[in-house]
Design an enzyme around this catalytic site. Structure first.
Site, mmCIF file in Angstrom:
data_model
loop_
_atom_site.group_PDB
_atom_site.id
_atom_site.type_symbol
_atom_site.label_atom_id
_atom_site.label_comp_id
_atom_site.label_asym_id
_atom_site.label_seq_id
_atom_site.Cartn_x
_atom_site.Cartn_y
_atom_site.Cartn_z
ATOM 1 N N ARG A 98 14.388 -6.044 4.255
ATOM 2 C CA ARG A 98 14.034 -5.002 3.282
ATOM 3 C C ARG A 98 14.791 -3.695 3.545
ATOM 4 O O ARG A 98 15.258 -3.042 2.604
ATOM 5 C CB ARG A 98 12.523 -4.735 3.344
ATOM 6 C CG ARG A 98 11.653 -5.920 2.930
ATOM 7 C CD ARG A 98 11.693 -6.172 1.430
ATOM 8 N NE ARG A 98 10.800 -7.240 1.026
ATOM 9 C CZ ARG A 98 9.499 -7.082 0.773
ATOM 10 N NH1 ARG A 98 8.938 -5.893 0.898
ATOM 11 N NH2 ARG A 98 8.771 -8.103 0.389
ATOM 12 N N ASP A 129 -0.647 3.340 -7.432
ATOM 13 C CA ASP A 129 0.029 2.570 -6.398
ATOM 14 C C ASP A 129 0.809 3.554 -5.541
ATOM 15 O O ASP A 129 1.128 4.665 -5.992
ATOM 16 C CB ASP A 129 0.969 1.526 -7.010
ATOM 17 C CG ASP A 129 1.247 0.364 -6.057
ATOM 18 O OD1 ASP A 129 0.614 -0.694 -6.196
ATOM 19 O OD2 ASP A 129 2.094 0.532 -5.151
#
Length: 273
Positions: A38, A140
């Site tokens: 990532r 979020d």
């Protein structure tokens, strides 16, 4: 396996400490390869030589924290995931609603939008209209997925769990260059207020009272202490008859002083004497 960038156990531990401090996410020791895959994209984008250089960059550029957390959050979701929650929600609202009552619902892990749109569809069906007496807030920590949620555009294949009737009522099919995609109808999009909220923030900006909280498949990324802390704060926002919806793999036995299980991954706040 030879890696493009040198990556040591100390680098991984540095990531674990930082993401815990920033977002409360507790990465297990088995996530070292995921972390590398990532974050290596950020190293390439920023043209940095190694992970220590990235940590220095992160310290010197506060705006990079958003990219850092976004890169490490997992956003697996679907429409009407854990369908029993939406069936329960509809029944609960039908039983509890009184003329003149206004509801507040918080979807605290909106991801790319499938969950809050599933809630919105349930509300529209329950009340028989789009202008429902409900303030629906969806949040979020990841700003990238929130942008996707606001747009409400998805590959048509994502509607596998959505009935034909709901597809006709709540989605528009794309044409020409947008063939193979669908978009949530404007009326449904307007039912949701999207916000960026970090559950570790001192102030969520939600006011003092909510009726229902969806916090599904988020707590699994927190350790027990952080779970308990976040649950306590959420429970304080709920009335005695409020409802808290958790994910299918989450259990709060360790927090039975805060919430009490009343159904399949459905909780109510514990009322203090």
């Amino acid at each position: 396996m030879e890696r493009e960038f040198r990556y040591t156990p100390a680098d991984f531990e540095q990531v674990r400490q930082r993401v815990y401090q920033m977002a409360g996410i507790s990465l297990s020791a088995s996530k070292d390869q995921l972390v590398y895959s990532r974050l290596v994209r950020r190293l390439r984008t920023l043209r940095l030589a190694d992970f220590p250089s990235y940590f220095l960059y992160l310290d010197a550029h506060p705006e990079e924290a958003e990219h850092f957390v976004n890169a490490l959050t997992t956003n697996l979701t679907s429409f009407f995931r854990e369908a029993h929650h939406f069936e329960y929600l509809a029944q609960y609202l039908r039983e509890q609603h009184k003329p003149g009552r206004n509801w507040r619902i918080w979807c605290s892990a909106a991801s790319t939008g499938e969950e809050p749109y599933s809630i919105a569809m349930t509300l529209a069906e329950t009340f028989g209209r789009f202008d429902v007496p409900v303030q629906l807030i969806a949040s979020d920590i990841d700003t990238k997925v929130l942008n996707t949620a606001r747009e409400g555009i998805y590959p048509e294949a994502r509607l596998e769990s959505v009935s034909t009737e709901r597809r006709k009522a709540f989605f528009l099919r794309g044409k020409q260059s947008n063939a193979g995609k669908v978009r949530v109808v404007k009326e449904l999009r307007q039912m949701i207020e999207f916000r960026q909220i970090n559950l570790l923030d001192q102030n969520w900006g939600l006011g003092n009272a909510l009726d229902i909280i969806f916090c599904r498949n988020v707590m699994i990324y927190f350790d027990k202490a952080t779970q308990h802390k976040v649950l306590q704060r959420m429970a304080r926002l709920l009335p005695e008859d409020g409802r808290f919806f958790a994910g299918h793999s989450e259990s709060f036995v360790h927090a039975n002083d805060v919430v009490r299980l009343i159904g399949r991954t459905i909780y109510k706040p514990v009322v203090k004497p």
